[in-house]
Motif scaffolding. Structure first.
Motif, short mmCIF file in Angstrom:
data_model
loop_
_atom_site.label_atom_id
_atom_site.label_comp_id
_atom_site.label_asym_id
_atom_site.label_seq_id
_atom_site.Cartn_x
_atom_site.Cartn_y
_atom_site.Cartn_z
N THR B 2 0.84 -1.20 0.00
CA THR B 2 0.00 0.00 0.00
C THR B 2 0.88 1.25 0.00
OG1 THR B 2 -0.03 0.08 2.38
CG2 THR B 2 -1.79 -1.19 1.32
N LEU B 3 0.20 2.35 -0.20
CA LEU B 3 0.90 3.64 -0.21
C LEU B 3 1.56 3.90 1.14
CD1 LEU B 3 1.31 6.07 -2.11
CD2 LEU B 3 -0.58 7.18 -0.91
N LEU B 4 0.81 3.51 2.19
CA LEU B 4 1.33 3.72 3.55
C LEU B 4 2.64 2.97 3.75
CD1 LEU B 4 0.70 4.97 6.31
CD2 LEU B 4 -0.34 2.82 6.95
N MET B 5 2.63 1.76 3.23
CA MET B 5 3.84 0.94 3.40
C MET B 5 5.02 1.56 2.67
SD MET B 5 2.73 -3.01 3.20
CE MET B 5 2.37 -3.93 4.68
N ILE B 6 4.75 2.08 1.48
CA ILE B 6 5.83 2.71 0.72
C ILE B 6 6.37 3.91 1.50
CG2 ILE B 6 6.37 3.97 -1.40
CD1 ILE B 6 4.33 2.17 -2.79
N LEU B 7 5.44 4.68 2.02
CA LEU B 7 5.83 5.85 2.81
C LEU B 7 6.69 5.42 4.00
CD1 LEU B 7 5.34 8.92 2.91
CD2 LEU B 7 3.51 8.46 4.53
N GLN B 8 6.19 4.36 4.63
CA GLN B 8 6.92 3.82 5.79
C GLN B 8 8.34 3.42 5.41
OE1 GLN B 8 4.38 0.71 7.39
NE2 GLN B 8 5.72 0.68 9.18
N SER B 9 8.42 2.70 4.29
CA SER B 9 9.73 2.24 3.86
C SER B 9 10.66 3.41 3.62
CB SER B 9 9.62 1.42 2.57
OG SER B 9 8.57 0.50 2.68
N ILE B 10 10.11 4.45 2.95
CA ILE B 10 10.95 5.61 2.67
C ILE B 10 11.45 6.23 3.97
CG2 ILE B 10 10.94 7.94 1.68
CD1 ILE B 10 8.94 6.88 -0.38
N LEU B 11 10.52 6.36 4.92
CA LEU B 11 10.89 6.98 6.20
C LEU B 11 11.98 6.17 6.89
CD1 LEU B 11 7.42 8.05 7.60
CD2 LEU B 11 9.34 9.54 7.10
N LEU B 12 11.77 4.86 6.95
CA LEU B 12 12.72 4.02 7.69
C LEU B 12 14.09 4.07 7.05
CD1 LEU B 12 10.61 0.84 8.54
CD2 LEU B 12 11.41 2.62 10.07
N ILE B 13 14.10 3.89 5.72
CA ILE B 13 15.40 3.82 5.07
C ILE B 13 16.10 5.16 5.12
CG2 ILE B 13 16.54 3.35 2.87
CD1 ILE B 13 14.90 0.95 2.64
N SER B 14 15.33 6.24 4.95
CA SER B 14 16.02 7.54 5.01
C SER B 14 16.49 7.81 6.44
CB SER B 14 15.11 8.65 4.50
OG SER B 14 13.88 8.62 5.17
N GLY B 15 15.74 7.31 7.43
CA GLY B 15 16.20 7.44 8.81
C GLY B 15 17.53 6.74 9.01
N ALA B 16 17.60 5.49 8.50
CA ALA B 16 18.84 4.73 8.65
C ALA B 16 19.98 5.42 7.93
CB ALA B 16 18.64 3.32 8.11
N LEU B 17 19.68 5.96 6.75
CA LEU B 17 20.73 6.66 6.00
C LEU B 17 21.21 7.87 6.79
CD1 LEU B 17 19.47 6.36 2.33
CD2 LEU B 17 21.41 5.24 3.41
#
Lengths: 92, 124, 101, 318, 487
Positions: B2-17
């Motif tokens: 879902t869109l939410l999941m994509i958003l979540q993924s972006i947030l998590l990965i950019s956080g890790a970066l």
């Protein structure tokens, strides 16, 4: 979703290993301590992610404990180790 | 996905970066003060992104509150320890750039410290 | 290869490293740190090895490790008290070399 | 993917441990030791042992780290921070390498030839859980099935303080180091200390049905006390010496009293009465939390008090 | 058997409560409180002895949970004998300490002693491998504290050495226990023995456990921490350490050796242990002969005596069960005789040192005329250590000799005889110093009579053991896990 958590975790672990470099390098006590501080925060993030990945809610409590104790080392360092002899540098 | 999941993924990965960037900054920056800067950025923003990314995954309000609390505490701790290290570094006249730090221009003197203490924040 | 085995191996490695440090170093603080490494390695082996054998989360061994951790912290604290007292009396952080005994 | 995470942790832990021991700077060793505690806490979560992760985070990374840092400051005060003593010789190095490789070899041999255990103790635990008075198995093991171990272990903690006190002959000796007069720190303390106390109580209360319990709570409490102490607010100057000693012994005393009370009722030592197990365990844990907090604080402060020179010669004790 | 009448829990509760009480009450009340405790403790030991001899071995399930899940305690003949021994020796040392130490020192001594006593009783009674670990740590901390609290340089150094050796030893033990648990899924010694099988895991576990315990027992060549610790501590503490504390890890070693039938694992391992014992006898005796300080002579004599006890391991393997029974009996009797003789000898040595004010042998000149009672006590203890008849030490060595003959391991006989010569040499060397005469008599101090009587009592005990040896031997032959597992 699991793999996103896992990838995030891996990036965090890699960033931990990069941080180790600063601890080894120094050159000041303070730099080493700052790196340790970053370790603590990264550890909190890792634990929060692990809580989801392993569905282990108690990992969040561990993160909470780490977050609270993160600054204990900094305070102890500033007041006990660093304070005593102002001009000291430790040799690498 | 879902869109939410994509958003979540972006947030998590950019956080890790963000954390990775913080670590690199810690390695690359030349002196203690700028390293504090790198550290606190990573703490506040990186962890913040990850926490926000994790909120949709937790279905209970209590868990959400708990991770928000953890974030707040980490911010408090990193702000405080950054402040303490900078405070002590200045009190001990740690030079701004140790590589060329022998020149007296770039070190704080004790006198300066006592007058500026309340207003002057470290380089962060 | 599962998590339990990996951490058992990690424990084995920690024990080895700690044992090395305990024998090699003469500085009392370093030896105390080395002892803590052996301790942590032992705890990892305890849990990893037991859970690998049982195939499930083993609460008994986890409880024992908790006990072990507390004992280890008490030992470390006691050691530190003695080291500091020794340092106050002698100004040294290591024991005199053994003689022929 | 999980394996990759575990392997990264394995490499990280071993690398940190090795650097911790071979590093020439003592301060670096201590920082690495704190980092190791943190990595281990993550490792314990991976192993499915959140209780130990909590303890490791609080004790390993927190309390032990602060104790070591504090000792370091103490050694440094007299210029002994660096490894200025002669490096150990080659003979010692060879001995150390050979013996540690032997140990690792033996352990690997043992690990890779593991037989299937004949007894599955976790089945017994599951079976006995309803009678234990709590619903978290680790708390049940610690304070009911194997409470005798825990009693002795608290004894070990008390004993450590006792030895410290016996060495510190001047009872009123105070920590000689000044506090940290930073205004921001003191402002933050008003936020942090309550947060720590609440977390401590939360961990204690969680222990009945979730990971947590007296040791984690006690370590958290100790961390709060130590933070206050370092910042210049000294608990030992607020309460009398006798009160402090009573506090140190409270947990052990309550535990022992509860243990013995069952004897008088004609039941084996440490047995809880029917239906009262939950309440008594909570009571014991509450007392233990307070005592462990005070014990860890005392272990931190005892070492700081000034040395005491007394009559020389151990053997003329009349 | 009614639970409330069982003395087993009381043997643990009394010392633990004693420790709490003596930490809380004011200094002046600590000794009276402890005296009450000592008498109840002696009474509980006697009651246990009565019950075990009349009703057989006692078992006790802690917290009412049966063994593999809970922790079991058991009092068989061997455990009961050790409880009696530690009660008697510890009481004697406690009374000695009361007369010997200043009020300030005494105040710290009592809680440490009670913790030590609790851990000793816990170890004698334990039937659970992890419980033994916690007991060992409690014992270590108490013993380190007792060594350190003299708080001079020498004792501090000794206590640090001791602490490090003991911590390493317990960690090795714990590692072995972890491997055993991983292989068999249990911590209880009885169920371990039932499901025992010799795989690589168990072999490594046993190796680690043996190594750790040998280090803690200070068996040659891992003995280097012992002489400074035992020689540098305050006198009553030295006596406690030499007589009781090292016996604890030895006792665990013995129980593991027999109950898990480790002697079957590798015959060469037991010969190796025997060789270590022989090394200890000769090296300890030789070093004792070369010391210049009185208490160091006694401390090195402990190293040698540990060697005699270790000799029972190779003899236990013997094909003939009669020989192994003799070895077992000889070893235990050795241990008992040593406990009394060594405690008596340390206390007598402490009195002499108090008298002269100097720790070295040369200043003992004239002592045999000035303090004949004390020299007599020292001599009686020496007789038992040398193994001259009639004494407990003689009977023990006689049994070991017989066992060596019977099993055809003649080489241990040579070691035993050589060891005897060395013991005789170092004891007589001390005597020789006391008979010398100098003219500096006026500086001597007179110790309290009670101090001399306590030392004499313990030494007489070790001689008396030679007349009543049958009684402890019957005691350890009562049916129990050890007797069942003997070859």
């Amino acid at each position: 979703m699991t793999w996103v958590y896992a990838v995030t975790l891996l990036i965090l672990l890699i960033s931990l290993i990069v941080g180790v470099w600063r601890v080894i390098q120094g050159p000041r006590l303070a730099d080493r301590l700052l790196a340790a501080q970053l370790f603590g925060t990264t550890g909190v993030a890792v634990l929060l992610l692990l809580a989801e990945l392993q569905s282990l809610p108690a990992a969040r409590d561990t993160a909470l404990v780490l977050a609270l104790l993160a600054m204990l080392a900094a305070v102890a360092f500033v007041s006990r180790v660093w304070k005593v002899r102002p001009d000291s540098e430790d040799r690498p | 996905m879902t869109l939410l999941m994509i958003l979540q993924s972006i947030l998590l990965i950019s956080g890790a970066l963000m954390f990775l960037v913080g670590s690199i900054g810690l390695v690359r920056f030349p002196d203690t003060y700028t390293r504090i800067h790198a550290l606190t950025k990573a703490d506040n923003v990186g962890l913040g992104l990850i926490v926000i990314g994790l909120i949709p995954a937790s279905f209970s309000v209590l868990v959400t509150l708990k991770i928000l609390l953890i974030w707040l505490l980490v911010m408090l701790a990193s702000a405080l320890s950054g402040h303490l290290v900078a405070w002590e570094a200045r009190a001990q006249q740690v030079p701004l750039k140790p590589s060329e730090g022998e020149s007296s221009k770039e070190t704080f003197s004790k006198r300066e410290l006592s007058t500026k203490e309340s207003s002057d924040e470290p380089s962060d | 290869m599962d998590t339990n085995l990996i951490f058992t191996l990690c424990g084995v490695g920690l024990c080895g490293i700690g044992f090395f440090g305990f024998i090699y170093h003469r500085h009392l603080l370093r030896r105390l740190i080395a002892f803590n490494l052996i301790g942590n390695g032992t705890f990892l082996i305890m849990v990893g090895f037991a859970q690998r054998g049982q195939g499930v989360t083993d609460h008994v061994i986890q409880a024992l490790v908790l006990t072990g951790i507390v004992v280890a912290v008490a030992a470390t604290a006691l050691g530190l008290v003695l080291i500091r007292r020794w340092f106050q009396l002698k100004g040294s952080t290591q024991l005199p070399e053994d003689d022929a005994s | 993917m999980n394996l990759l995470i575990d392997f990264t942790l394995l490499i990280g832990i071993l690398a940190i441990a090795l650097t911790c021991l071979i590093s020439r700077s003592l301060f670096r060793s201590v920082v690495f030791f704190i980092l190791l505690g943190l990595m281990l806490a993550i490792g314990w979560i991976r192993l499915g042992a959140p209780d130990i992760a909590l303890a490791e985070a609080a004790i390993g990374a927190g309390i032990t780290g602060v104790l070591l840092l504090d000792t370091l400051g103490h050694l440094k005060k007299t210029g002994n921070l660096e490894n200025d003593e002669p490096a150990p010789g080659r003979k010692r190095l060879i001995l150390a390498i050979v013996s540690s490789f032997t140990l690792v070899g033996l352990l690997l041999w043992a690990v890779f030839n593991q037989p299937t255990p004949a007894i599955n103790i976790h089945l017994l635990v599951t079976e006995a859980m309803p009678e234990s008075g709590v619903s978290h198995p680790i708390t049940a093991v610690l304070l009911n099935f194997r409470s005798y171990d825990t009693l002795l272990e608290v004894g070990v903690l008390v004993l450590a303080v006792l030895v410290g006190l016996a060495l510190q002959t001047d009872q009123q000796a105070q920590d000689s180091l000044p506090g940290l007069p930073n205004p921001l720190l003191h402002a933050c303390l008003t936020l942090l200390i309550p947060a720590m106390l609440i977390t401590s109580m939360y961990l204690l209360w969680a222990g009945a049905d979730r990971p947590g319990g007296a040791f984690q709570a006690g370590a958290m409490l100790a961390a709060a006390f130590i933070l206050l102490h370092i910042s210049g607010i000294k608990l030992s100057s607020q309460v009398s010496h006798r009160m402090m000693q009573a506090g140190l012994l409270l947990g052990f005393g309550v535990f022992l009293a509860v243990a013995t009370s069952s004897l008088i009722g004609g039941r084996p030592l440490l047995t809880y009465p029917e239906g009262g197990a939950g309440m008594l365990i909570l009571l014991i844990e509450l007392a233990l939390t307070l005592s462990i907090g005070l014990i860890l604080l005392s272990l931190f402060t005892i070492a700081n008090s000034p040395p005491h020179h007394k009559d020389q010669g151990g053997d003329h004790g009349h | 058997m009614n639970m409330i009448l069982s003395p087993i829990p009381w043997l643990l509760v009394i010392p633990l409560a004693g420790a709490v009480l003596t930490m809380l009450v004011p200094y002046h009340w600590r000794s009276p409180a402890s005296v009450v405790g000592i008498f109840t403790q002696l009474m509980a030991s006697v009651v246990l002895w009565y019950q075990v001899t009349h009703y057989g071995p006692q078992f006790y399930a802690m917290a009412d949970w049966q063994a593999p899940l809970g922790i079991a305690l058991r009092a068989d003949g061997l455990a009961t004998l050790f409880i009696l021994m530690s009660s008697l020796v510890a009481s004697a040392c406690a009374f000695y300490a009361h007369a010997y130490l200043s009020l300030q020192k005494r105040a710290h001594f009592w809680p440490l002693l009670w913790f030590l006593w609790a851990s000793l009783n816990g170890i004698w009674l334990a039937a659970d491998t992890f419980n033994l670990y916690v007991g060992l740590e409690l014992l270590t901390f108490a013993a380190v504290g007792l060594v350190a609290f003299a708080s001079d340089e020498r004792s501090l150094e000794a206590s640090i050495r001791y602490l490090y050796a003991a911590l390493l030893g317990s960690m090795a033990y714990l590692l072995g226990v972890a491997l055993l648990y991983g292989a068999q899924g249990t911590l209880s010694m009885d169920s371990l023995a039932e499901t025992w099988h010799w795989g690589p895991t168990n072999q490594v576990a046993v190796t680690l456990i043996l190594g750790g315990l040998l280090l803690k027992t200070a068996v040659f060549p891992l003995h280097t921490w012992l002489p400074p610790a035992h020689g540098g501590a305050l006198t009553p503490v030295s006596a406690l350490l030499s007589a009781l504390v090292i016996k604890a890890s030895f006792y665990i070693l013995l129980r593991f050796w027999i109950e898990f039938q480790i002697y079957q694992f590798l015959p060469s391992l037991s010969q190796l242990l025997g060789a270590l014992g022989a090394g200890a006898i000769l090296w300890g005796g030789w070093m004792a002969l070369r010391q210049t300080h009185l208490k160091m002579v006694v401390a090195y004599s402990t190293v040698a005596q540990i060697g005699y006890m270790t000799l029972m391991f190779p003899l236990l393997v013997a094909e003939s069960s009669e020989a192994s029974l003799l070895a077992y009996q000889g070893g235990i009797l050795m241990l008992l005789a040593h406990a009394f003789a060594k405690a008596g000898m340390f206390l007598a040595a402490g009195n002499l040192i108090f008298c002269t004010g100097k720790p070295d042998l040369v200043s003992l000149a004239g002592m045999s005329r000035y303090r004949p009672l004390n020299i007599f006590a020292f001599g009686l203890a020496g007789v038992s250590l040398m193994g001259l008849p009639p004494s407990g030490g003689f009977n023990a060595k006689w049994l070991l000799l017989q066992s060596s003959f019977m099993s055809g391991q003649w080489w241990w006989i040579v070691v035993l005889l050589l060891g005897n010569l060395l013991s005789a040499a170092y004891v007589f060397r001390v005597f020789a110093y006391t008979y010398q005469e100098t003219d500096a008599l006026d500086t001597y101090k007179r110790p309290k009579l009670s101090l001399e009587l306590i030392a004499l009592g313990l030494s007489v005990g070790s001689i008396l053991l030679g007349f009543i040896s049958v009684w402890p031997l019957e005691m350890i032959s009562l049916p129990g896990p050890v007797m069942e597992a003997l070859p």
